[in-house]
Design a protein around this motif. Structure first.
Motif, PDB file in Angstrom:
ATOM      1  N   GLU A  19      27.802 -10.719 -40.620  1.00  0.00           N
ATOM      2  CA  GLU A  19      27.291 -10.458 -39.271  1.00  0.00           C
ATOM      3  C   GLU A  19      25.813 -10.803 -39.159  1.00  0.00           C
ATOM      4  OE1 GLU A  19      27.584  -6.389 -41.418  1.00  0.00           O
ATOM      5  OE2 GLU A  19      28.731  -8.274 -41.280  1.00  0.00           O
ATOM      6  N   VAL A  20      25.074 -10.680 -40.268  1.00  0.00           N
ATOM      7  CA  VAL A  20      23.659 -11.063 -40.261  1.00  0.00           C
ATOM      8  C   VAL A  20      23.528 -12.585 -40.199  1.00  0.00           C
ATOM      9  CG1 VAL A  20      21.516 -11.071 -41.610  1.00  0.00           C
ATOM     10  CG2 VAL A  20      22.894  -8.981 -41.440  1.00  0.00           C
ATOM     11  N   THR A  21      24.344 -13.273 -40.951  1.00  0.00           N
ATOM     12  CA  THR A  21      24.344 -14.742 -40.901  1.00  0.00           C
ATOM     13  C   THR A  21      24.706 -15.230 -39.505  1.00  0.00           C
ATOM     14  OG1 THR A  21      24.882 -14.975 -43.248  1.00  0.00           O
ATOM     15  CG2 THR A  21      25.442 -16.824 -41.813  1.00  0.00           C
ATOM     16  N   ALA A  22      25.657 -14.554 -38.861  1.00  0.00           N
ATOM     17  CA  ALA A  22      26.071 -14.954 -37.521  1.00  0.00           C
ATOM     18  C   ALA A  22      24.926 -14.850 -36.521  1.00  0.00           C
ATOM     19  CB  ALA A  22      27.255 -14.094 -37.060  1.00  0.00           C
ATOM     20  N   ILE A  23      24.059 -13.856 -36.699  1.00  0.00           N
ATOM     21  CA  ILE A  23      22.942 -13.653 -35.777  1.00  0.00           C
ATOM     22  C   ILE A  23      21.768 -14.571 -36.109  1.00  0.00           C
ATOM     23  CG2 ILE A  23      21.184 -12.002 -35.013  1.00  0.00           C
ATOM     24  CD1 ILE A  23      23.299  -9.803 -35.408  1.00  0.00           C
ATOM     25  N   THR A  24      21.420 -14.653 -37.389  1.00  0.00           N
ATOM     26  CA  THR A  24      20.197 -15.340 -37.797  1.00  0.00           C
ATOM     27  C   THR A  24      20.408 -16.794 -38.205  1.00  0.00           C
ATOM     28  OG1 THR A  24      20.410 -14.711 -40.133  1.00  0.00           O
ATOM     29  CG2 THR A  24      19.299 -13.153 -38.661  1.00  0.00           C
ATOM     30  N   GLY A  25      21.618 -17.124 -38.598  1.00  0.00           N
ATOM     31  CA  GLY A  25      21.860 -18.454 -39.133  1.00  0.00           C
ATOM     32  C   GLY A  25      21.454 -18.611 -40.582  1.00  0.00           C
ATOM     33  N   ILE A  26      20.992 -17.543 -41.218  1.00  0.00           N
ATOM     34  CA  ILE A  26      20.551 -17.594 -42.613  1.00  0.00           C
ATOM     35  C   ILE A  26      21.746 -17.327 -43.522  1.00  0.00           C
ATOM     36  CG2 ILE A  26      18.996 -16.629 -44.347  1.00  0.00           C
ATOM     37  CD1 ILE A  26      17.145 -15.761 -42.064  1.00  0.00           C
ATOM     38  N   THR A  27      22.034 -18.270 -44.405  1.00  0.00           N
ATOM     39  CA  THR A  27      23.180 -18.159 -45.295  1.00  0.00           C
ATOM     40  C   THR A  27      22.732 -17.837 -46.716  1.00  0.00           C
ATOM     41  OG1 THR A  27      23.144 -20.500 -45.908  1.00  0.00           O
ATOM     42  CG2 THR A  27      24.371 -19.903 -43.911  1.00  0.00           C
ATOM     43  N   ASN A  28      23.684 -17.431 -47.528  1.00  0.00           N
ATOM     44  CA  ASN A  28      23.395 -17.176 -48.939  1.00  0.00           C
ATOM     45  C   ASN A  28      22.921 -18.447 -49.651  1.00  0.00           C
ATOM     46  OD1 ASN A  28      24.165 -14.290 -49.334  1.00  0.00           O
ATOM     47  ND2 ASN A  28      26.134 -15.028 -48.585  1.00  0.00           N
ATOM     48  N   GLU A  29      23.444 -19.579 -49.244  1.00  0.00           N
ATOM     49  CA  GLU A  29      23.021 -20.843 -49.845  1.00  0.00           C
ATOM     50  C   GLU A  29      21.564 -21.146 -49.528  1.00  0.00           C
ATOM     51  OE1 GLU A  29      27.195 -20.408 -49.784  1.00  0.00           O
ATOM     52  OE2 GLU A  29      25.808 -20.387 -48.060  1.00  0.00           O
ATOM     53  N   MET A  30      21.119 -20.811 -48.335  1.00  0.00           N
ATOM     54  CA  MET A  30      19.734 -21.087 -47.940  1.00  0.00           C
ATOM     55  C   MET A  30      18.729 -20.272 -48.748  1.00  0.00           C
ATOM     56  SD  MET A  30      20.284 -21.205 -43.816  1.00  0.00           S
ATOM     57  CE  MET A  30      18.532 -21.130 -43.445  1.00  0.00           C
ATOM     58  N   VAL A  31      19.101 -19.056 -49.115  1.00  0.00           N
ATOM     59  CA  VAL A  31      18.142 -18.183 -49.798  1.00  0.00           C
ATOM     60  C   VAL A  31      18.298 -18.210 -51.318  1.00  0.00           C
ATOM     61  CG1 VAL A  31      18.008 -16.639 -47.799  1.00  0.00           C
ATOM     62  CG2 VAL A  31      19.641 -16.139 -49.626  1.00  0.00           C
ATOM     63  N   ALA A  32      19.283 -18.906 -51.808  1.00  0.00           N
ATOM     64  CA  ALA A  32      19.534 -18.924 -53.259  1.00  0.00           C
ATOM     65  C   ALA A  32      18.292 -19.387 -54.024  1.00  0.00           C
ATOM     66  CB  ALA A  32      20.706 -19.836 -53.575  1.00  0.00           C
ATOM     67  N   GLY A  33      17.830 -18.543 -54.951  1.00  0.00           N
ATOM     68  CA  GLY A  33      16.671 -18.869 -55.772  1.00  0.00           C
ATOM     69  C   GLY A  33      15.333 -18.738 -55.069  1.00  0.00           C
ATOM     70  N   GLN A  34      15.325 -18.292 -53.806  1.00  0.00           N
ATOM     71  CA  GLN A  34      14.074 -18.177 -53.044  1.00  0.00           C
ATOM     72  C   GLN A  34      13.440 -16.808 -53.257  1.00  0.00           C
ATOM     73  OE1 GLN A  34      12.781 -20.726 -51.113  1.00  0.00           O
ATOM     74  NE2 GLN A  34      14.460 -21.986 -51.907  1.00  0.00           N
ATOM     75  N   ALA A  35      12.116 -16.770 -53.225  1.00  0.00           N
ATOM     76  CA  ALA A  35      11.378 -15.514 -53.377  1.00  0.00           C
ATOM     77  C   ALA A  35      10.122 -15.561 -52.521  1.00  0.00           C
ATOM     78  CB  ALA A  35      11.007 -15.283 -54.846  1.00  0.00           C
ATOM     79  N   ILE A  36       9.619 -14.394 -52.176  1.00  0.00           N
ATOM     80  CA  ILE A  36       8.367 -14.271 -51.429  1.00  0.00           C
ATOM     81  C   ILE A  36       7.350 -13.602 -52.334  1.00  0.00           C
ATOM     82  CG2 ILE A  36       7.246 -13.351 -49.368  1.00  0.00           C
ATOM     83  CD1 ILE A  36       9.998 -13.226 -48.029  1.00  0.00           C
ATOM     84  N   ASP A  37       6.221 -14.230 -52.540  1.00  0.00           N
ATOM     85  CA  ASP A  37       5.176 -13.728 -53.431  1.00  0.00           C
ATOM     86  C   ASP A  37       4.314 -12.702 -52.692  1.00  0.00           C
ATOM     87  OD1 ASP A  37       3.147 -13.245 -55.186  1.00  0.00           O
ATOM     88  OD2 ASP A  37       2.456 -15.322 -55.337  1.00  0.00           O
ATOM     89  N   PRO A  38       4.345 -11.424 -53.084  1.00  0.00           N
ATOM     90  CA  PRO A  38       3.520 -10.417 -52.403  1.00  0.00           C
ATOM     91  C   PRO A  38       2.031 -10.748 -52.420  1.00  0.00           C
ATOM     92  CG  PRO A  38       5.161  -9.349 -53.788  1.00  0.00           C
ATOM     93  CD  PRO A  38       5.210 -10.818 -54.115  1.00  0.00           C
ATOM     94  N   ALA A  39       1.562 -11.396 -53.479  1.00  0.00           N
ATOM     95  CA  ALA A  39       0.148 -11.765 -53.546  1.00  0.00           C
ATOM     96  C   ALA A  39      -0.201 -12.781 -52.469  1.00  0.00           C
ATOM     97  CB  ALA A  39      -0.187 -12.312 -54.932  1.00  0.00           C
ATOM     98  N   GLU A  40       0.695 -13.708 -52.220  1.00  0.00           N
ATOM     99  CA  GLU A  40       0.470 -14.704 -51.170  1.00  0.00           C
ATOM    100  C   GLU A  40       0.501 -14.045 -49.795  1.00  0.00           C
ATOM    101  OE1 GLU A  40       2.124 -19.130 -49.868  1.00  0.00           O
ATOM    102  OE2 GLU A  40       3.139 -17.988 -51.459  1.00  0.00           O
ATOM    103  N   VAL A  41       1.410 -13.090 -49.635  1.00  0.00           N
ATOM    104  CA  VAL A  41       1.473 -12.338 -48.378  1.00  0.00           C
ATOM    105  C   VAL A  41       0.170 -11.577 -48.153  1.00  0.00           C
ATOM    106  CG1 VAL A  41       2.653 -10.467 -47.166  1.00  0.00           C
ATOM    107  CG2 VAL A  41       3.983 -12.158 -48.442  1.00  0.00           C
ATOM    108  N   THR A  42      -0.342 -10.974 -49.202  1.00  0.00           N
ATOM    109  CA  THR A  42      -1.601 -10.224 -49.103  1.00  0.00           C
ATOM    110  C   THR A  42      -2.736 -11.135 -48.669  1.00  0.00           C
ATOM    111  OG1 THR A  42      -0.931  -8.592 -50.746  1.00  0.00           O
ATOM    112  CG2 THR A  42      -3.296  -8.886 -50.406  1.00  0.00           C
TER     113      THR A  42
END
Length: 302
Positions: free
Chosen positions: A101-124
């Protein structure tokens, strides 16, 4: 009239104007993000940061961020937005598969996020210069982001959904796509970057009835203190009265009392306490009350 693929923007705008002039059509323009909204005039400015998260669900204690967008913008103390900076956008693979249901709303799939990460230091680094953080539903975004990066605990926050009186300006809803439509444009909704850019465009414009800039009204509201009143141990059979008055239930998972609560303006604090004493408790009361400012508003820490 048949439209050619290479028709220029000016001609399209003339066609749109003709349709609107007829009184039988309303034309929505697709959002064209702008870097410069107002040319600098020497006014004192600060940096704001618009944020949006897409998540695996609604509970910040059990669900996770799968996309984060942050868009810095320069604004004047009078609420004028001058410029939009470089967009930060990143995907993140959660510990569990993204619900369909989240993919249906956002269009974000498990394949799109595979191996992806967000660096908290970069966010800071991106968030550090911001004098204020804005989200369209800050009560949602702030709770997720405070758990992800401590920087967001230290910033004042504002909410473009709840801290502008859209109803008094003639809007019948507060969801961002609806507000954009009311303002005459559309965009690719439910992706974090596009939501941020659409909201900044909306806030940069004058409101239709008051004529005031939407961001000026937002700043005005965010700067005012409010008071949170917890109706602890209120009679169960009177909960519908509290709900009808705007009280919300605070359950497990926060340091605050497990009770119905309401946020009221400074000028309304005593009147609200008098209402509770007369209509709910029917006797003298000593309830938990806390002054709230932009630094802690919308946070789980209150």
């Amino acid at each position: 009239m048949e439209l050619d693929d290479d028709i220029d923007s000016a001609e399209l705008e003339r066609l749109a104007a003709r349709l609107e002039k007829s009184g039988r059509y309303r034309v929505l323009r697709k959002l064209q993000p702008r870097r410069t909204l107002i040319e600098p005039d020497g006014s004192r400015t600060r940096q704001g940061l618009f944020v949006d998260v897409e998540t695996t669900g609604l509970d910040p204690q059990s669900d996770e961020i799968i996309e984060l967008a942050m868009v810095p913008f320069t604004y004047g103390l009078d609420g004028r937005i001058f410029a939009v900076g470089e967009v930060f956008r990143a995907l993140r693979e959660p510990s569990k598969p993204i619900p369909p249901e989240v993919t249906a709303i956002t269009g974000i799939t498990n394949e799109m996020v595979a191996g992806q990460a967000i660096d908290p230091a970069e966010v800071t680094r991106c968030a550090a210069p911001a004098a204020i953080v804005v989200a369209h539903n800050a009560a949602f975004d702030r709770r997720f982001l405070e758990r992800f990066c401590e920087t967001f605990n230290t910033k004042p926050w504002a909410c473009s959904m709840t801290e502008v009186d859209w109803a008094s300006e003639g809007f019948e809803g507060v969801k961002l796509p609806y507000l954009a439509t009311g303002a005459g444009f559309f965009y690719d909704k439910h992706r974090a970057e596009q939501d941020c850019l659409a909201a900044i465009e909306l806030l940069s414009r004058p409101l239709p009835r008051s004529g005031q800039l939407a961001f000026a009204k937002l700043l005005e509201h965010a700067r005012r203190p409010t008071w949170r009143i917890w109706a602890v141990n209120s009679p169960f059979d009177l909960k519908e009265i509290l709900k009808a008055r705007g009280y919300r239930w605070n359950g497990e998972g926060t340091a605050s009392p497990k009770a119905w609560y309401i946020d009221v303006a400074d000028a309304d604090r005593e009147a609200e306490l008098n209402f509770l004493q007369a209509e709910i408790y029917r006797g003298e009361i000593h309830l938990p009350v806390r002054r709230i400012e932009a630094h802690d508003r919308f946070s789980d820490r209150i």
